[in-house]
Scaffold this motif. Structure first.
Motif, PDB file in Angstrom:
ATOM      1  N   ARG A  68       0.802  -1.222   0.000  1.00  0.00           N
ATOM      2  CA  ARG A  68       0.000   0.000   0.000  1.00  0.00           C
ATOM      3  C   ARG A  68       0.836   1.274   0.000  1.00  0.00           C
ATOM      4  NH1 ARG A  68      -3.359  -2.308   5.089  1.00  0.00           N
ATOM      5  NH2 ARG A  68      -4.446  -4.000   4.039  1.00  0.00           N
ATOM      6  N   THR A  69       2.142   1.158   0.007  1.00  0.00           N
ATOM      7  CA  THR A  69       2.966   2.345   0.198  1.00  0.00           C
ATOM      8  C   THR A  69       3.455   2.999  -1.089  1.00  0.00           C
ATOM      9  OG1 THR A  69       4.957   0.991   0.396  1.00  0.00           O
ATOM     10  CG2 THR A  69       3.768   1.510   2.434  1.00  0.00           C
ATOM     11  N   ARG A  70       3.607   2.271  -2.165  1.00  0.00           N
ATOM     12  CA  ARG A  70       4.175   2.816  -3.405  1.00  0.00           C
ATOM     13  C   ARG A  70       3.573   2.078  -4.572  1.00  0.00           C
ATOM     14  NH1 ARG A  70       6.491   5.762  -6.971  1.00  0.00           N
ATOM     15  NH2 ARG A  70       8.745   5.875  -7.262  1.00  0.00           N
ATOM     16  N   SER A  71       3.012   2.817  -5.532  1.00  0.00           N
ATOM     17  CA  SER A  71       2.367   2.211  -6.689  1.00  0.00           C
ATOM     18  C   SER A  71       2.734   2.990  -7.939  1.00  0.00           C
ATOM     19  CB  SER A  71       0.843   2.208  -6.497  1.00  0.00           C
ATOM     20  OG  SER A  71       0.202   1.618  -7.612  1.00  0.00           O
ATOM     21  N   VAL A  72       3.109   2.255  -9.001  1.00  0.00           N
ATOM     22  CA  VAL A  72       3.559   2.892 -10.239  1.00  0.00           C
ATOM     23  C   VAL A  72       2.950   2.170 -11.437  1.00  0.00           C
ATOM     24  CG1 VAL A  72       5.548   3.425 -11.703  1.00  0.00           C
ATOM     25  CG2 VAL A  72       5.736   3.608  -9.213  1.00  0.00           C
ATOM     26  N   GLU A  73       2.445   2.930 -12.398  1.00  0.00           N
ATOM     27  CA  GLU A  73       1.969   2.341 -13.648  1.00  0.00           C
ATOM     28  C   GLU A  73       3.069   2.470 -14.692  1.00  0.00           C
ATOM     29  OE1 GLU A  73      -1.631   2.954 -16.876  1.00  0.00           O
ATOM     30  OE2 GLU A  73      -2.091   3.037 -14.726  1.00  0.00           O
ATOM     31  N   LEU A  74       3.423   1.347 -15.308  1.00  0.00           N
ATOM     32  CA  LEU A  74       4.522   1.313 -16.274  1.00  0.00           C
ATOM     33  C   LEU A  74       4.006   1.442 -17.693  1.00  0.00           C
ATOM     34  CD1 LEU A  74       6.519  -1.662 -14.712  1.00  0.00           C
ATOM     35  CD2 LEU A  74       6.820   0.783 -14.275  1.00  0.00           C
ATOM     36  N   THR A  75       4.847   1.993 -18.557  1.00  0.00           N
ATOM     37  CA  THR A  75       4.509   2.133 -19.971  1.00  0.00           C
ATOM     38  C   THR A  75       5.629   1.529 -20.807  1.00  0.00           C
ATOM     39  OG1 THR A  75       5.639   4.250 -20.330  1.00  0.00           O
ATOM     40  CG2 THR A  75       3.407   4.335 -19.380  1.00  0.00           C
ATOM     41  N   GLU A  76       5.439   1.540 -22.117  1.00  0.00           N
ATOM     42  CA  GLU A  76       6.456   0.999 -23.023  1.00  0.00           C
ATOM     43  C   GLU A  76       7.701   1.871 -23.099  1.00  0.00           C
ATOM     44  OE1 GLU A  76       5.163  -1.439 -26.555  1.00  0.00           O
ATOM     45  OE2 GLU A  76       3.360  -0.221 -26.300  1.00  0.00           O
ATOM     46  N   ARG A  77       7.676   3.010 -22.402  1.00  0.00           N
ATOM     47  CA  ARG A  77       8.905   3.817 -22.335  1.00  0.00           C
ATOM     48  C   ARG A  77      10.032   3.036 -21.679  1.00  0.00           C
ATOM     49  NH1 ARG A  77       5.200   7.988 -20.807  1.00  0.00           N
ATOM     50  NH2 ARG A  77       5.647   7.519 -18.616  1.00  0.00           N
ATOM     51  N   VAL A  78       9.682   2.102 -20.792  1.00  0.00           N
ATOM     52  CA  VAL A  78      10.703   1.269 -20.138  1.00  0.00           C
ATOM     53  C   VAL A  78      11.528   0.530 -21.190  1.00  0.00           C
ATOM     54  CG1 VAL A  78      11.099  -0.719 -18.627  1.00  0.00           C
ATOM     55  CG2 VAL A  78       9.379   0.996 -18.012  1.00  0.00           C
ATOM     56  N   ILE A  79      10.853  -0.001 -22.205  1.00  0.00           N
ATOM     57  CA  ILE A  79      11.543  -0.768 -23.250  1.00  0.00           C
ATOM     58  C   ILE A  79      12.548   0.115 -23.980  1.00  0.00           C
ATOM     59  CG2 ILE A  79      11.249  -2.062 -25.394  1.00  0.00           C
ATOM     60  CD1 ILE A  79       8.473  -2.884 -24.387  1.00  0.00           C
ATOM     61  N   ALA A  80      12.103   1.311 -24.390  1.00  0.00           N
ATOM     62  CA  ALA A  80      12.987   2.217 -25.126  1.00  0.00           C
ATOM     63  C   ALA A  80      14.167   2.654 -24.266  1.00  0.00           C
ATOM     64  CB  ALA A  80      12.197   3.432 -25.607  1.00  0.00           C
ATOM     65  N   ASN A  81      13.904   2.966 -23.001  1.00  0.00           N
ATOM     66  CA  ASN A  81      14.984   3.440 -22.129  1.00  0.00           C
ATOM     67  C   ASN A  81      15.992   2.337 -21.812  1.00  0.00           C
ATOM     68  OD1 ASN A  81      14.002   6.058 -22.012  1.00  0.00           O
ATOM     69  ND2 ASN A  81      12.769   5.682 -20.181  1.00  0.00           N
ATOM     70  N   VAL A  82      15.508   1.108 -21.597  1.00  0.00           N
ATOM     71  CA  VAL A  82      16.427  -0.007 -21.348  1.00  0.00           C
ATOM     72  C   VAL A  82      17.298  -0.252 -22.574  1.00  0.00           C
ATOM     73  CG1 VAL A  82      16.604  -2.497 -20.978  1.00  0.00           C
ATOM     74  CG2 VAL A  82      15.044  -1.139 -19.577  1.00  0.00           C
ATOM     75  N   LYS A  83      16.717  -0.191 -23.752  1.00  0.00           N
ATOM     76  CA  LYS A  83      17.499  -0.412 -24.975  1.00  0.00           C
ATOM     77  C   LYS A  83      18.550   0.673 -25.151  1.00  0.00           C
ATOM     78  CE  LYS A  83      14.232  -3.276 -27.525  1.00  0.00           C
ATOM     79  NZ  LYS A  83      13.395  -3.430 -28.730  1.00  0.00           N
ATOM     80  N   ASP A  84      18.224   1.912 -24.746  1.00  0.00           N
ATOM     81  CA  ASP A  84      19.227   2.975 -24.800  1.00  0.00           C
ATOM     82  C   ASP A  84      20.378   2.683 -23.843  1.00  0.00           C
ATOM     83  OD1 ASP A  84      18.167   4.564 -26.755  1.00  0.00           O
ATOM     84  OD2 ASP A  84      17.112   5.907 -25.384  1.00  0.00           O
ATOM     85  N   LEU A  85      20.051   2.084 -22.698  1.00  0.00           N
ATOM     86  CA  LEU A  85      21.071   1.810 -21.690  1.00  0.00           C
ATOM     87  C   LEU A  85      21.971   0.641 -22.060  1.00  0.00           C
ATOM     88  CD1 LEU A  85      19.015   2.266 -18.397  1.00  0.00           C
ATOM     89  CD2 LEU A  85      20.946   3.653 -19.131  1.00  0.00           C
ATOM     90  N   ILE A  86      21.403  -0.404 -22.637  1.00  0.00           N
ATOM     91  CA  ILE A  86      22.201  -1.616 -22.869  1.00  0.00           C
ATOM     92  C   ILE A  86      22.642  -1.781 -24.313  1.00  0.00           C
ATOM     93  CG2 ILE A  86      21.036  -2.768 -20.957  1.00  0.00           C
ATOM     94  CD1 ILE A  86      19.451  -4.390 -22.921  1.00  0.00           C
TER      95      ILE A  86
END
Length: 269
Positions: free
Chosen positions: A135-153
């Motif tokens: 109940r303390t922290r909640s986040v909705e994820l989007t496909e931006r995660v995919i793009a950002n991870v690919k930029d990182l790796i």
């Protein structure tokens, strides 16, 4: 409050169905990420179990359990702190990856790839993914995660150089040999590929502070993502500070992304 991670997958309201393949893929990737985050915190001594599971509703709640030996001399309070730290870094790290291409705290290369796999199920009819620490922290994820991870790796360039840190784990699975090195500069684990004949040397250095030389690979955003080919491993004295030659190649931003030798020649000129 007990530590837990809640994963929710949602489809369009008219469907109200989650494919088993997508659900299991997201759950397995979440467990893999939790294990990776736990390595530097408790040495991988937390196991994760379902406390709630609903394939049709797309909800899975995972809670940790200490599986360390009885003689580890770890108090209940220390275990609780470790559990909370892992689940918080899980949610905070995914939230950070959704915002920008920046390496989250305690994330290794394998952790980044697990994060990508969690969100990748959105290509299979999932319209939203929500992760939370109870109940303390909640986040909705989007496909931006995919793009950002690919930029990182995604590798952009390589340089010859060295990096210092502690060898945490070694893997020889499926014919691929690499060890995980916790980089002293970035405080995160990077993957280092080594040759078969180097295995005795790697085994001797496991858990030790070392300087690893080889072909360093950097991402499109200028972060060190791994060592493609290890050429030398040198054990370091904890009391001896690194020389300039020993840290060659670990700071591409300082050298304007030039190999260190070229940068120094340019300065001399």
């Amino acid at each position: 409050m007990p530590a837990e991670v809640r994963l929710e997958l949602n489809t369009i309201e008219a469907e109200r169905r989650i494919s088993v393949r997508s659900f299991l893929s997201a759950v397995q990737a979440s467990v893999d990420l939790l294990h990776e985050l736990d390595r530097p915190i408790s040495g991988g001594r937390l196991e994760w179990y379902f406390t709630e599971l609903g394939v049709g509703s797309g909800i899975a709640v995972l809670a940790p359990e200490w599986i360390g030996a009885d003689d580890d001399a770890v108090s209940d309070h220390e275990i609780e702190v470790a559990e909370q730290r892992v689940v918080e870094r899980f949610v905070d790290g995914l939230a950070a990856l959704d915002e920008r291409a920046e390496w989250p705290e305690s994330f290794s290369m394998d952790a980044l790839q697990a994060a990508l796999r969690i969100v990748d199920v959105m290509r299979d009819g999932i319209v939203s993914i929500r992760v939370s620490t109870g109940r303390t922290r909640s986040v909705e994820l989007t496909e931006r995660v995919i793009a950002n991870v690919k930029d990182l790796i995604g590798e952009r360039y390589t340089v010859l150089g060295s990096v210092e840190g502690q060898i945490e784990t070694v893997s020889v699975a499926r014919g691929r040999r690499y060890f995980s090195l916790r980089d002293e500069v970035e405080d995160r684990a990077i993957r280092c590929a080594f040759a078969r004949e180097q295995f005795p040397e790697v085994r001797l250095a496991l858990g030790r502070r070392v300087s690893v030389a080889g072909e360093l690979a950097y991402s499109r955003v200028g972060q060190l993502v791994g060592v493609r080919s290890v050429t030398a491993i040198r054990l370091l004295d904890e009391r001896t500070p690194p020389s300039v030659n020993e840290i060659t190649g670990i700071a591409p931003e300082f050298t304007d992304h030039l190999p260190s030798e070229d940068f120094l020649n340019q300065e001399d000129g």
